[in-house]
Motif scaffolding. Structure first.
Motif, PDB file in Angstrom:
ATOM      1  N   SER A 210       2.650   2.915  10.076  1.00  0.00           N
ATOM      2  CA  SER A 210       2.101   2.364  11.323  1.00  0.00           C
ATOM      3  C   SER A 210       0.604   2.603  11.459  1.00  0.00           C
ATOM      4  CB  SER A 210       2.815   2.979  12.536  1.00  0.00           C
ATOM      5  OG  SER A 210       4.188   2.665  12.490  1.00  0.00           O
ATOM      6  N   ARG A 211       0.113   3.641  10.790  1.00  0.00           N
ATOM      7  CA  ARG A 211      -1.340   3.885  10.845  1.00  0.00           C
ATOM      8  C   ARG A 211      -2.120   2.726  10.240  1.00  0.00           C
ATOM      9  NH1 ARG A 211      -0.657   9.728   8.161  1.00  0.00           N
ATOM     10  NH2 ARG A 211      -0.159  10.959  10.013  1.00  0.00           N
ATOM     11  N   LEU A 212      -1.470   2.005   9.340  1.00  0.00           N
ATOM     12  CA  LEU A 212      -2.162   0.902   8.674  1.00  0.00           C
ATOM     13  C   LEU A 212      -2.180  -0.374   9.523  1.00  0.00           C
ATOM     14  CD1 LEU A 212      -0.758   1.595   5.108  1.00  0.00           C
ATOM     15  CD2 LEU A 212      -3.132   1.859   5.822  1.00  0.00           C
TER      16      LEU A 212
ATOM     17  N   VAL B 299       3.789   6.785   9.419  1.00  0.00           N
ATOM     18  CA  VAL B 299       2.711   6.782   8.419  1.00  0.00           C
ATOM     19  C   VAL B 299       2.264   5.340   8.142  1.00  0.00           C
ATOM     20  CG1 VAL B 299       2.128   7.314   6.020  1.00  0.00           C
ATOM     21  CG2 VAL B 299       3.361   8.991   7.403  1.00  0.00           C
TER      22      VAL B 299
ATOM     23  N   THR C 286       0.834  -1.208   0.000  1.00  0.00           N
ATOM     24  CA  THR C 286       0.000   0.000   0.000  1.00  0.00           C
ATOM     25  C   THR C 286       0.867   1.257   0.000  1.00  0.00           C
ATOM     26  OG1 THR C 286      -1.688  -1.188   1.246  1.00  0.00           O
ATOM     27  CG2 THR C 286      -1.863   1.202   1.223  1.00  0.00           C
ATOM     28  N   THR C 287       1.925   1.216   0.806  1.00  0.00           N
ATOM     29  CA  THR C 287       2.759   2.404   0.967  1.00  0.00           C
ATOM     30  C   THR C 287       3.873   2.482  -0.080  1.00  0.00           C
ATOM     31  OG1 THR C 287       4.213   1.199   2.468  1.00  0.00           O
ATOM     32  CG2 THR C 287       2.425   2.463   3.472  1.00  0.00           C
TER      33      THR C 287
ATOM     34  N   SER D 216      -3.817  -0.590  12.143  1.00  0.00           N
ATOM     35  CA  SER D 216      -5.181  -0.718  12.668  1.00  0.00           C
ATOM     36  C   SER D 216      -6.144  -0.051  11.705  1.00  0.00           C
ATOM     37  CB  SER D 216      -5.288  -0.063  14.045  1.00  0.00           C
ATOM     38  OG  SER D 216      -5.089   1.334  13.918  1.00  0.00           O
ATOM     39  N   ARG D 217      -7.407  -0.281  11.948  1.00  0.00           N
ATOM     40  CA  ARG D 217      -8.451   0.266  11.091  1.00  0.00           C
ATOM     41  C   ARG D 217      -9.547   0.734  12.035  1.00  0.00           C
ATOM     42  NH1 ARG D 217     -10.662  -1.154   5.687  1.00  0.00           N
ATOM     43  NH2 ARG D 217      -8.611  -1.919   5.179  1.00  0.00           N
TER      44      ARG D 217
END
Lengths: 437, 410
Positions: free
Chosen positions: A421-423, A419, A400-401, A425-426
């Motif tokens: 790391s935000r992925l 950045v 994704t990144t 969790s959802r």
């Protein structure tokens, strides 16, 4: 009445075992004990099913087929047709008409007195419902992949640890002889020191374009089906095909991680750790409602030097399945009892008494039942399942990144990339929230 | 009168717009490779295909393409005598009368001496009697080709088969979409492409046969019998051949219909054609894989044969609605991915996304898509605009989702 009374005794025994477990933490409490090969109907494990679509029904039937092992008493689904079919299956098996039905899993968990639940849901629901079921001290047979995000997985793992229940992941390949044999040969160094592993998972398939909004079928509670996922209008896709939409699944890659990656980890001794570096590419369909990668290629490096590649099977020389490469040869395993090696002699090797003998199970559902009775850990515990899916989820973050991800497998954190790391969790849609453990 | 006026406005608009796109897509770092498309006779619609092939090549910024027409069928072929040596690449969109010996020699010399050649679709039908030409195409069809011309070559059960069975060369079943499967992953033309992708409706050339020397089969497609005439073999679709010092790229795809049709509009046909042509010239491929390269999920057609730029995608983004194409979103996601975490690049695209988010004209569905992306790649720059949207009932969930995630690891 008599049954109720014996049932109370039965639960009392369970309570005593829970108390015992506090003194001997390695003994996990079981809700019932089999005696002399005969199990009285009242001693059967009382089960509920949450999610009764194709996989949920398949699991129920696998449990029902076991002789005198379980008795389903309640089923839950957000689709009333699924629910009616599931009740019918249970009632036929029990020879009664009293299987209770629930649309909302919370009601089932609060009202029913169960020993165990089998759960088969779209991945985006796993975080909440697995954790809730475990918080209710139920033993769980839960479908892989055990989580849609790393954060969900961490929550489930800590809930299982805290509540000391028996957990069995639906990674049934562990209970198949060829996978066990392959992993055991590898674990005992029969192909030498492991250098690399290739894991081939299915290629993605054809999409359905960009369908318009459709009427929700009357049998489906769409809002409850979505649950913690963002609210979107119904476009004709729910059961089964949710796995081609990123809100609910990561596609074939995450769906199959719990099988062939799990087997790879088992043989290579990577079950309780993870890679330190993950680099992946995903091939996404240029348009359409189905938006999961249809091709993927993940390269993982481990601190001990092992490299693991996970890709859609068409990209790999051995195709589907797990291939371990050691400095003395290789072994490949796949479904359909497939096992072959660089040299066939490897496959006739005998594992000596004092060598490593991997956990053996001949029936994945029986193994869960036996574990619930004995308190012994099941063959596919939750932490191991989490390690398998983590590889696919970290691969997803990398693709994704467009970045290589550095991962701390001890702390289970991405290193130096807030950045990405935000992925991990959802966020859940209000009012849903990940339960506290 | 009115119509003409409108046309002028549109044309002016295009002229203003085009240079901006050009600067973005051009990869030109050297003089473009002089390229000659040879056409003028064909059992196919060469008047449609040749200009499209020129556009496809020139679009890359790598080629500068001319088209040359032979005399009509039955005409005096001595009049067709181009100086091939002026070019780096020849593209054959021709299936017709035999050339003069002098021209044939010039052609053979060009390739032997290291010139690039592209054989396109029915061009592999031509010149059945010309030995050197057939060595350049590797495999051909029709024109009474048979076992005398060489073996059939195909894949069966994932094994390369060279089959000397007697029989005619060249066939195809009913036109259909077909799945193209890569056989040589690490070839420069194939690197980075999906290994399985659906090609737009086309003729699936089958039972090609020829000398097949110095031939590599890059991709195949399974000719099932469902569409009629299927061989139940995996037939070669893209090939490379070397001849002397020359490199030949051979594509059997691209049957031309009006406007090019799905076979020529297919982003997979276009991309592999562009990459194959570059490889034929240099032995390398410098072009990046376009975001809209098709996958096994479905065919992707480009009506105008061009890859959409990120600015074009963003210009249309605000009109997205459910049921419409998500191509602009994929373009954006691909662009974000290509930045590999570069902070300045991310902030720059974030600003453009926020301006669409702030725009009252943008649809709710477009804003929802943007909020999902911003949730992970955005920065504090987005936060005020997103917070504003938390008070809009229809966007509240997505806006809260984005805020929660943006703050999850800061």
């Amino acid at each position: 009445m008599a049954e109720n009374s014996s049932r109370r005794e039965f639960l009392k025994r369970s309570a005593a075992l829970v108390a015992g477990a506090a003194l001997f933490p390695e003994i996990v409490p079981a809700s019932s004990l089999g005696r002399g090969g005969y199990t009285a109907p009242s001693d059967r494990i009382i089960m509920g099913a949450i999610g009764t679509g194709s996989q949920g029904t398949s699991n129920m039937n696998d449990f029902i087929r076991l002789k005198n092992a379980v008795r389903y008493v309640a089923v839950c689904d957000v689709d009333s047709k699924h629910l009616a079919n599931a009740k019918d299956t249970v009632d036929k098996a029990n020879g009664t008409r009293d299987c209770r039905t629930y649309e909302d899993y919370r009601e089932l968990l609060d009202k029913e007195k169960l020993d165990a639940v089998s759960i088969a849901l779209p991945d985006h629901w796993h975080g909440i419902i697995y954790t809730e079921a475990v918080n209710h001290k139920l033993n769980v047979y839960g479908e892989k992949p055990i989580c849609r995000t790393i954060k969900d997985g961490q929550t489930i793992v800590s809930a299982v640890k805290k509540n000391k229940i028996i957990w069995q992941t639906g990674s049934w390949q562990r209970s198949e002889p060829n996978f066990h044999r392959g992993a055991e040969l590898v674990a005992n160094g029969r192909i030498g020191k492991i250098k690399s592993i290739e894991v081939g998972l299915p290629d993605g398939g054809k999409g359905i374009g960009t369908p318009p909004v459709k009427d929700v079928p009357p049998e489906l509670n769409w809002d409850l089906w979505l649950g913690p996922a963002l609210k979107v209008p119904y476009r004709g896709v729910s059961h089964w095909d949710w796995r081609w939409i990123l809100d609910y699944s990561g596609g074939q890659m995450t769906d199959w991680a719990g099988h062939h990656i799990d087997i790879a980890n088992w043989g290579a001794g990577l079950e309780h750790t993870g890679p330190s570096e993950i680099s992946a590419i995903g091939v996404y369909p240029p348009e359409g409602l189905y938006n999961v990668p249809v091709e993927y290629d993940i390269s993982c490096k481990y601190a001990n030097g092992i490299e693991m590649r996970v890709a859609n099977s068409s990209r790999l020389p051995h195709g589907m399945g797990t291939t371990w490469y050691g400095d003395l040869g290789w072994i490949h395993v796949d479904r359909g009892n497939v096992i072959y090696a660089s040299d066939p002699k490897i496959l006739s090797e005998v594992i000596g008494e004092n060598e490593i003998h991997l956990y053996k199970s001949d029936n994945h559902w029986q193994n869960f039942v036996d574990s619930v009775r004995s308190g012994k850990q099941a063959i596919a515990p939750v932490e191991v399942a989490f390690r398998a899916i983590s590889i696919a989820l970290l691969g997803e973050i990398s693709m994704t990144t467009g970045q290589t991800i550095k991962w701390d497998p001890e702390k289970e954190e991405i290193i130096g990339n807030p950045v990405a790391s935000r992925l991990l969790s959802r966020p859940y849609r209000n009012p849903w929230a990940i339960p506290t453990v | 009168m009115k119509t003409r006026y409108l046309f002028l406005i549109v044309l002016t608009g295009l002229l203003i717009f085009m240079p901006a796109c050009k600067t973005q897509t051009s990869t030109k770092t050297h003089d473009a490779y002089k390229t000659l498309i040879i056409t003028g006779q064909n059992n196919h619609e060469w008047k449609i295909s040749s200009p499209i092939l020129k556009q496809i090549l020139d679009e890359t910024g790598l080629f500068s393409t001319e088209i040359i027409k032979t005399p009509d069928k039955g005409g005096d072929m001595n009049l067709f005598n181009p100086d091939f040596s002026k070019y780096r690449l020849l593209v054959l969109d021709y299936n017709g009368d035999t050339w003069s010996d002098k021209t044939k020699k010039g052609f053979v010399d060009f390739v032997s001496n290291g010139g690039g050649l592209v054989i396109y679709h029915a061009a592999n039908n031509s010149f059945p009697e010309w030995k050197e030409f057939n060595e350049m195409t590797g495999l051909g069809g029709w024109g009474n080709r048979s076992q005398k011309d060489g073996p059939y070559v195909y894949y069966k059960n994932n094994q390369l088969v060279t089959d000397t069975t007697a029989g005619n060369g060249g066939s195809h079943g009913k036109r259909r979409e077909f799945l193209v499967v890569t056989r040589i992953n690490d070839h420069p033309i194939m690197k980075g492409l999906p290994v399985r992708w659906l090609h737009g409706t086309d003729e699936l050339y089958s039972q090609l046969r020829g000398p097949a020397r110095n031939l590599q089969i890059l991709t195949t497609a399974f000719a099932d019998s469902a569409a009629g005439g299927g061989t139940m073999r995996d037939e070669p679709i893209l090939m490379t051949i070397t001849y002397g010092k020359g490199r030949i790229f051979h594509t059997v795809m691209g049957h031309a219909d009006e406007g090019g049709g799905p076979a020529m509009q297919c982003a997979g046909f276009i991309t592999t054609f562009q990459r194959g042509a570059e490889w034929a010239v240099t032995g390398n491929v410098t072009q990046t894989v376009p975001f809209d390269f098709p996958t096994a999920a479905g065919v992707v057609l480009r009506k105008d044969f061009k890859e959409k730029t990120i600015d074009e995608a963003l210009a249309e983004f605000g009109t997205y609605d459910i049921g419409k194409s998500t191509l602009n979103l994929t373009c954006l996601q691909n662009y974000i991915r290509s930045l590999s975490g570069d902070k300045a690049g991310l902030l720059s695209i974030e600003k453009k996304m926020v301006s669409i988010l702030d725009n009252k004209e943008s649809t709710l569905e477009a804003k929802k898509l943007l909020l999902r992306e911003l949730s992970w790649m955005g920065s504090s720059y987005s936060v005020p605009s997103i917070k504003k949207l938390t008070s809009e009932a229809e966007l509240k969930d997505e806006a809260e989702f984005a805020i929660a995630r943006l703050q999850s690891a800061n």
